[in-house]
Motif scaffolding. Structure first.
Motif, short mmCIF file in Angstrom:
data_model
loop_
_atom_site.label_atom_id
_atom_site.label_comp_id
_atom_site.label_asym_id
_atom_site.label_seq_id
_atom_site.Cartn_x
_atom_site.Cartn_y
_atom_site.Cartn_z
N ASN A 38 0.64 -1.35 -0.01
CA ASN A 38 0.17 0.21 0.00
C ASN A 38 0.82 1.25 -0.05
N ALA A 39 2.08 1.23 0.64
CA ALA A 39 3.06 2.47 0.60
C ALA A 39 3.39 2.76 -1.03
N LEU A 40 3.72 1.53 -1.52
CA LEU A 40 3.96 1.76 -2.83
C LEU A 40 2.79 2.18 -3.85
N VAL A 41 1.95 1.65 -3.64
CA VAL A 41 0.48 2.08 -4.22
C VAL A 41 0.20 3.70 -4.02
N ASN A 42 0.45 4.08 -2.90
CA ASN A 42 0.38 5.47 -2.48
C ASN A 42 1.18 6.29 -3.12
N GLN A 43 2.40 5.82 -3.44
CA GLN A 43 3.47 6.55 -4.16
C GLN A 43 3.20 6.44 -5.71
N GLY A 44 2.30 5.79 -6.21
CA GLY A 44 1.77 5.90 -7.74
C GLY A 44 2.23 4.78 -8.26
N LEU A 45 2.42 3.70 -7.83
CA LEU A 45 2.62 2.34 -8.29
C LEU A 45 1.25 1.95 -9.05
N SER A 46 1.36 1.47 -10.37
CA SER A 46 0.35 0.94 -11.03
C SER A 46 0.56 0.10 -12.27
N GLY A 47 -0.28 -0.39 -12.82
CA GLY A 47 -0.51 -1.18 -13.99
C GLY A 47 0.42 -2.47 -13.68
N THR A 48 1.19 -2.89 -14.75
CA THR A 48 2.07 -4.23 -14.77
C THR A 48 2.89 -4.23 -13.38
N LYS A 49 3.72 -3.18 -13.24
CA LYS A 49 4.47 -2.95 -11.94
C LYS A 49 3.51 -3.49 -10.93
N LYS A 50 2.69 -2.87 -10.47
CA LYS A 50 1.74 -3.04 -9.36
C LYS A 50 1.38 -4.66 -9.35
N THR A 51 0.99 -5.07 -10.31
CA THR A 51 0.82 -6.49 -10.45
C THR A 51 2.03 -7.35 -9.89
N VAL A 52 2.89 -7.10 -10.54
CA VAL A 52 4.42 -7.91 -10.51
C VAL A 52 4.72 -7.71 -9.05
N VAL A 53 4.68 -6.35 -8.29
CA VAL A 53 4.80 -6.24 -6.76
C VAL A 53 4.03 -6.99 -5.92
N LYS A 54 2.72 -6.74 -6.24
CA LYS A 54 1.66 -7.79 -5.45
C LYS A 54 2.00 -9.25 -5.38
N TRP A 55 2.22 -9.61 -6.63
CA TRP A 55 2.43 -11.41 -6.61
C TRP A 55 4.06 -11.76 -6.08
N THR A 56 4.77 -11.09 -6.17
CA THR A 56 6.15 -10.95 -5.44
C THR A 56 6.11 -10.73 -4.06
N LEU A 57 5.32 -9.98 -3.63
CA LEU A 57 5.13 -9.95 -2.06
C LEU A 57 4.32 -11.12 -1.55
N VAL A 58 3.39 -11.68 -2.39
CA VAL A 58 2.36 -12.76 -2.06
C VAL A 58 3.27 -14.08 -1.93
N VAL A 59 4.01 -14.28 -3.04
CA VAL A 59 5.10 -15.48 -3.05
C VAL A 59 6.12 -15.23 -1.98
N ALA A 60 6.89 -14.15 -1.62
CA ALA A 60 7.72 -14.06 -0.61
C ALA A 60 7.13 -14.34 0.69
N SER A 61 5.83 -13.78 0.76
CA SER A 61 5.18 -13.85 2.10
C SER A 61 5.06 -15.45 2.61
N VAL A 62 4.38 -16.13 1.18
CA VAL A 62 4.24 -17.64 1.41
C VAL A 62 5.50 -18.42 1.74
N VAL A 63 6.59 -17.94 1.00
CA VAL A 63 7.80 -18.74 1.44
C VAL A 63 8.25 -18.44 2.90
N LEU A 64 8.25 -17.14 3.20
CA LEU A 64 8.79 -16.93 4.60
C LEU A 64 7.75 -17.43 5.75
N VAL A 65 6.45 -17.47 5.38
CA VAL A 65 5.54 -18.28 6.51
C VAL A 65 5.83 -19.80 6.38
#
Length: 130
Positions: free
Chosen positions: A80-107
């Motif tokens: 949400n900090a990145l989205v608030n800074q203007g992240l959008s489009g493909t970059k937003k999707t890539v960041v979202k799924w990168t965070l999801v995968v990283a979170s699953v790996v971490l947990v």
């Protein structure tokens, strides 16, 4: 006057979960700090003491809940900090799924580490077959 912008919808589910996880983390971090800095000083803590704590189902459950909560809170906050800074489009999707995968790996890694650190599996197996 400056306009307030947030990617969170006030009153939305993610907005609420971010606040609930923050409150939970404050309480658990206070417990952790008190236990490991006042009750036992860092230089007194041994692997055996940590393993004994992790072998308690209550402590184990609390640490797993802490892991999941902190991971969600951090990932959601970063996104949400990145989205608030203007992240959008493909970059937003890539960041979202990168965070999801990283979170699953971490947990998953954290849960497996906690299981290995505790003696709960051995206790459970012995209780069933012993």
């Amino acid at each position: 006057m400056a306009e307030r912008y947030s990617s969170f919808n006030p009153g939305g589910t993610l907005w609420l979960l971010q606040r609930i996880t923050a409150a939970f983390l404050v309480v658990v971090l206070a417990f952790h700090f008190f236990l490991l800095h006042f009750v036992h000083h860092a230089d007194e803590v041994t692997f055996g003491m940590s393993q004994a704590r992790m072998s308690s189902i209550a402590y184990f459950s609390l640490m797993i809940t802490f892991l999941v909560t902190a991971t969600f809170h951090g990932s959601n906050g970063i996104y949400n900090a990145l989205v608030n800074q203007g992240l959008s489009g493909t970059k937003k999707t890539v960041v979202k799924w990168t965070l999801v995968v990283a979170s699953v790996v971490l947990v998953v890694n954290g849960v497996l580490t906690a299981i290995a650190w505790s003696d709960l599996i051995n206790i459970g197996v012995q209780g069933i077959f012993g």
